[in-house]
Motif scaffolding. Sequence first.
Motif, PDB file in Angstrom:
ATOM      1  N   LEU A 215       0.870  -1.180   0.000  1.00 34.51           N
ATOM      2  CA  LEU A 215       0.000   0.000   0.000  1.00 34.51           C
ATOM      3  C   LEU A 215       0.905   1.227   0.000  1.00 34.51           C
ATOM      4  O   LEU A 215       1.580   1.525   0.982  1.00 34.51           O
ATOM      5  N   SER A 216       0.916   1.941  -1.099  1.00 32.39           N
ATOM      6  CA  SER A 216       1.906   2.995  -1.342  1.00 32.39           C
ATOM      7  C   SER A 216       1.632   4.258  -0.540  1.00 32.39           C
ATOM      8  O   SER A 216       0.566   4.437   0.068  1.00 32.39           O
ATOM      9  N   SER A 217       2.611   5.173  -0.575  1.00 31.68           N
ATOM     10  CA  SER A 217       2.434   6.478   0.079  1.00 31.68           C
ATOM     11  C   SER A 217       1.289   7.255  -0.550  1.00 31.68           C
ATOM     12  O   SER A 217       0.589   8.020   0.134  1.00 31.68           O
ATOM     13  N   ALA A 218       1.055   7.048  -1.844  1.00 31.90           N
ATOM     14  CA  ALA A 218      -0.078   7.709  -2.509  1.00 31.90           C
ATOM     15  C   ALA A 218      -1.397   7.241  -1.901  1.00 31.90           C
ATOM     16  O   ALA A 218      -2.331   8.037  -1.709  1.00 31.90           O
ATOM     17  N   TYR A 219      -1.486   5.961  -1.585  1.00 27.41           N
ATOM     18  CA  TYR A 219      -2.692   5.435  -0.941  1.00 27.41           C
ATOM     19  C   TYR A 219      -2.874   6.057   0.432  1.00 27.41           C
ATOM     20  O   TYR A 219      -3.979   6.507   0.794  1.00 27.41           O
ATOM     21  N   TRP A 220      -1.818   6.096   1.252  1.00 27.66           N
ATOM     22  CA  TRP A 220      -1.950   6.627   2.613  1.00 27.66           C
ATOM     23  C   TRP A 220      -2.252   8.122   2.597  1.00 27.66           C
ATOM     24  O   TRP A 220      -2.894   8.634   3.518  1.00 27.66           O
ATOM     25  N   TRP A 221      -1.811   8.815   1.557  1.00 30.74           N
ATOM     26  CA  TRP A 221      -2.185  10.229   1.415  1.00 30.74           C
ATOM     27  C   TRP A 221      -3.705  10.345   1.218  1.00 30.74           C
ATOM     28  O   TRP A 221      -4.347  11.210   1.825  1.00 30.74           O
ATOM     29  N   VAL A 222      -4.276   9.459   0.416  1.00 37.58           N
ATOM     30  CA  VAL A 222      -5.730   9.471   0.224  1.00 37.58           C
ATOM     31  C   VAL A 222      -6.446   9.176   1.539  1.00 37.58           C
ATOM     32  O   VAL A 222      -7.476   9.787   1.856  1.00 37.58           O
ATOM     33  N   VAL A 223      -5.901   8.249   2.331  1.00 31.80           N
ATOM     34  CA  VAL A 223      -6.481   7.941   3.644  1.00 31.80           C
ATOM     35  C   VAL A 223      -6.509   9.193   4.521  1.00 31.80           C
ATOM     36  O   VAL A 223      -7.515   9.505   5.172  1.00 31.80           O
ATOM     37  N   GLY A 224      -5.404   9.928   4.527  1.00 35.00           N
ATOM     38  CA  GLY A 224      -5.347  11.160   5.314  1.00 35.00           C
ATOM     39  C   GLY A 224      -6.342  12.206   4.838  1.00 35.00           C
ATOM     40  O   GLY A 224      -7.003  12.870   5.643  1.00 35.00           O
ATOM     41  N   VAL A 225      -6.447  12.348   3.534  1.00 37.38           N
ATOM     42  CA  VAL A 225      -7.400  13.312   2.973  1.00 37.38           C
ATOM     43  C   VAL A 225      -8.829  12.933   3.355  1.00 37.38           C
ATOM     44  O   VAL A 225      -9.640  13.787   3.737  1.00 37.38           O
ATOM     45  N   GLY A 226      -9.151  11.636   3.281  1.00 30.59           N
ATOM     46  CA  GLY A 226     -10.488  11.189   3.652  1.00 30.59           C
ATOM     47  C   GLY A 226     -10.822  11.495   5.096  1.00 30.59           C
ATOM     48  O   GLY A 226     -11.945  11.907   5.422  1.00 30.59           O
ATOM     49  N   ALA A 227      -9.837  11.337   5.991  1.00 34.19           N
ATOM     50  CA  ALA A 227     -10.054  11.650   7.408  1.00 34.19           C
ATOM     51  C   ALA A 227     -10.306  13.138   7.614  1.00 34.19           C
ATOM     52  O   ALA A 227     -11.184  13.537   8.393  1.00 34.19           O
ATOM     53  N   VAL A 228      -9.541  13.961   6.929  1.00 37.10           N
ATOM     54  CA  VAL A 228      -9.714  15.414   7.043  1.00 37.10           C
ATOM     55  C   VAL A 228     -11.098  15.825   6.558  1.00 37.10           C
ATOM     56  O   VAL A 228     -11.779  16.647   7.184  1.00 37.10           O
ATOM     57  N   PHE A 229     -11.544  15.257   5.454  1.00 44.05           N
ATOM     58  CA  PHE A 229     -12.879  15.568   4.941  1.00 44.05           C
ATOM     59  C   PHE A 229     -13.957  15.155   5.941  1.00 44.05           C
ATOM     60  O   PHE A 229     -14.961  15.847   6.110  1.00 44.05           O
ATOM     61  N   THR A 230     -13.756  14.023   6.605  1.00 45.86           N
ATOM     62  CA  THR A 230     -14.740  13.560   7.588  1.00 45.86           C
ATOM     63  C   THR A 230     -14.769  14.468   8.801  1.00 45.86           C
ATOM     64  O   THR A 230     -15.841  14.773   9.344  1.00 45.86           O
ATOM     65  N   LEU A 231     -13.618  14.926   9.262  1.00 47.73           N
ATOM     66  CA  LEU A 231     -13.569  15.867  10.379  1.00 47.73           C
ATOM     67  C   LEU A 231     -14.293  17.168  10.040  1.00 47.73           C
ATOM     68  O   LEU A 231     -14.935  17.783  10.889  1.00 47.73           O
ATOM     69  N   ALA A 232     -14.182  17.588   8.795  1.00 45.94           N
ATOM     70  CA  ALA A 232     -14.804  18.842   8.374  1.00 45.94           C
ATOM     71  C   ALA A 232     -16.304  18.696   8.150  1.00 45.94           C
ATOM     72  O   ALA A 232     -17.022  19.697   8.081  1.00 45.94           O
ATOM     73  N   ARG A 233     -16.789  17.455   8.037  1.00 50.02           N
ATOM     74  CA  ARG A 233     -18.204  17.225   7.737  1.00 50.02           C
ATOM     75  C   ARG A 233     -18.776  16.253   8.766  1.00 50.02           C
ATOM     76  O   ARG A 233     -18.699  15.049   8.641  1.00 50.02           O
ATOM     77  N   PHE A 234     -19.393  16.795   9.814  1.00 51.65           N
ATOM     78  CA  PHE A 234     -19.943  15.983  10.890  1.00 51.65           C
ATOM     79  C   PHE A 234     -21.258  15.342  10.435  1.00 51.65           C
ATOM     80  O   PHE A 234     -21.682  15.484   9.287  1.00 51.65           O
ATOM     81  N   SER A 235     -21.926  14.641  11.362  1.00 48.87           N
ATOM     82  CA  SER A 235     -23.130  13.879  11.018  1.00 48.87           C
ATOM     83  C   SER A 235     -24.234  14.760  10.433  1.00 48.87           C
ATOM     84  O   SER A 235     -24.457  15.897  10.862  1.00 48.87           O
ATOM     85  N   GLU A 236     -24.944  14.197   9.470  1.00 47.99           N
ATOM     86  CA  GLU A 236     -26.054  14.916   8.843  1.00 47.99           C
ATOM     87  C   GLU A 236     -27.258  15.053   9.769  1.00 47.99           C
ATOM     88  O   GLU A 236     -28.225  15.758   9.436  1.00 47.99           O
ATOM     89  N   ALA A 237     -27.216  14.402  10.939  1.00 44.95           N
ATOM     90  CA  ALA A 237     -28.292  14.588  11.913  1.00 44.95           C
ATOM     91  C   ALA A 237     -28.434  16.051  12.302  1.00 44.95           C
ATOM     92  O   ALA A 237     -29.536  16.527  12.610  1.00 44.95           O
ATOM     93  N   PHE A 238     -27.330  16.793  12.260  1.00 43.88           N
ATOM     94  CA  PHE A 238     -27.384  18.205  12.641  1.00 43.88           C
ATOM     95  C   PHE A 238     -28.068  19.056  11.573  1.00 43.88           C
ATOM     96  O   PHE A 238     -28.572  20.143  11.871  1.00 43.88           O
ATOM     97  N   LEU A 239     -28.107  18.567  10.350  1.00 51.68           N
ATOM     98  CA  LEU A 239     -28.888  19.256   9.323  1.00 51.68           C
ATOM     99  C   LEU A 239     -30.377  19.135   9.641  1.00 51.68           C
ATOM    100  O   LEU A 239     -31.149  20.088   9.464  1.00 51.68           O
ATOM    101  N   VAL A 240     -30.781  17.961  10.111  1.00 54.45           N
ATOM    102  CA  VAL A 240     -32.185  17.745  10.485  1.00 54.45           C
ATOM    103  C   VAL A 240     -32.557  18.636  11.677  1.00 54.45           C
ATOM    104  O   VAL A 240     -33.621  19.268  11.688  1.00 54.45           O
ATOM    105  N   LEU A 241     -31.686  18.693  12.686  1.00 53.25           N
ATOM    106  CA  LEU A 241     -31.965  19.526  13.851  1.00 53.25           C
ATOM    107  C   LEU A 241     -31.995  21.009  13.483  1.00 53.25           C
ATOM    108  O   LEU A 241     -32.795  21.788  14.026  1.00 53.25           O
ATOM    109  N   ARG A 242     -31.156  21.429  12.559  1.00 50.83           N
ATOM    110  CA  ARG A 242     -31.168  22.820  12.102  1.00 50.83           C
ATOM    111  C   ARG A 242     -32.485  23.136  11.402  1.00 50.83           C
ATOM    112  O   ARG A 242     -33.053  24.219  11.572  1.00 50.83           O
TER     113      ARG A 242
END
Length: 391
Positions: A215-242
């Motif tokens: 599993l190359s460094s390019a793959y692990w970079w994608v893993v890191g990017v995916g985690a950052v995107f998830t941190l920036a986008r919390f559960s959609e339950a808060f859209l319902v509450l809003r």
Amino acid sequence: MTTENNQRTKIPAGIWVLGCVSMLMDISSEMIHSLLPLFMVGTLGASAFVVGLIEGLAESTALIVKVFSGVLSDWLGKRKGLAVFGYALGALTKPLFAIAPGIGVVLTARLLDRIGKGVRGAPRDALVADIAPPEIRGAAFGLRQSLDTVGAFLGPLLAVGLMLLWADDFRAVFWVAVIPGLLAVALLLFGVHEPDRHVGEKRINPIRPENLKRLSSAYWWVVGVGAVFTLARFSEAFLVLRAQQSGIAVALVPLVMVVMNVVYSASAYPFGKLSDRMNHKLLLALGLVVLIAADLILALDDHWITVLAGVALWGAHMGMTQGLLATMVADAAPADLRGTAFGFFNLVSGIAMLIASAVAGLLWDQLGASFTFYAGAVFSGVALLGLLKRF
């Protein structure tokens, strides 16, 4: 014949069937999930923090379980059996929501449901990558995601109609949600045929050090990017509450998820095709810009028109980025380790989802809804700056 029509004819039938399976299960799940935050807060008396914690635990559980199902699918050399089990578990947990007397049973049902999602997720994504030719892999992931999201807006629409028909009877709607879930299992069981190359191959241990090194460094970079995107986008339950804060009737609140998922569904396939021709990092950066705009709009005002605008942009961000990230994982991983690659990708994203949703719930309870979305915009901005440095 046009290029677009040529591409459509190239997409194998198995991708369409997998998309329809996802659509049926999402109808089932979203009939419940679009009402669940209101059910927990209004009927069971939960706080926003508890909602955030349950949603974070549930979604992170699904993502974490994917690492084990992905590794197992690589070791077995087969994907479909695990996917069937995962869909079946998801379908059979739906009645628990209907009979739940308190938050404890809701949490149990939510975790079991998401375990099912976790079991099926990585093998299904690896199966899409196995079936689709490499030159249209982005389009294939986009198509499956688009059909999945059709279910994600049909589910809330059905929930709204049944809530109006049955005078806000949450539990009756939850019972009806069992039906499309069982149909999804049947369609997968009889409608999808796994590629022959996975049958009879020599088994490998995907998590042996010599295999993980592939599993190359390019793959692990994608893993890191995916985690950052998830941190920036919390559960959609808060859209319902809003949306609930906008003052619209309880039965109509799930319409915000309809708006989000209509946009998500309409954009996922076109952006999937675009990702086959466009720089992936640039498309990810544009997705973050759209998420920042969504957060700021949702933070500024709780008028229903404003909320719908922010939710629509949220859906556009999902359409731009989710299929793209799956494509990037598939492209960066060896074919015989795709299940493991999707599993580790989702493990890291699952931990990020738990953190993001718990923090969002705390901010909501302590400082108000606006601060939750402002925080999301700030983190998205930081992520965008980090991504731009990679160009």
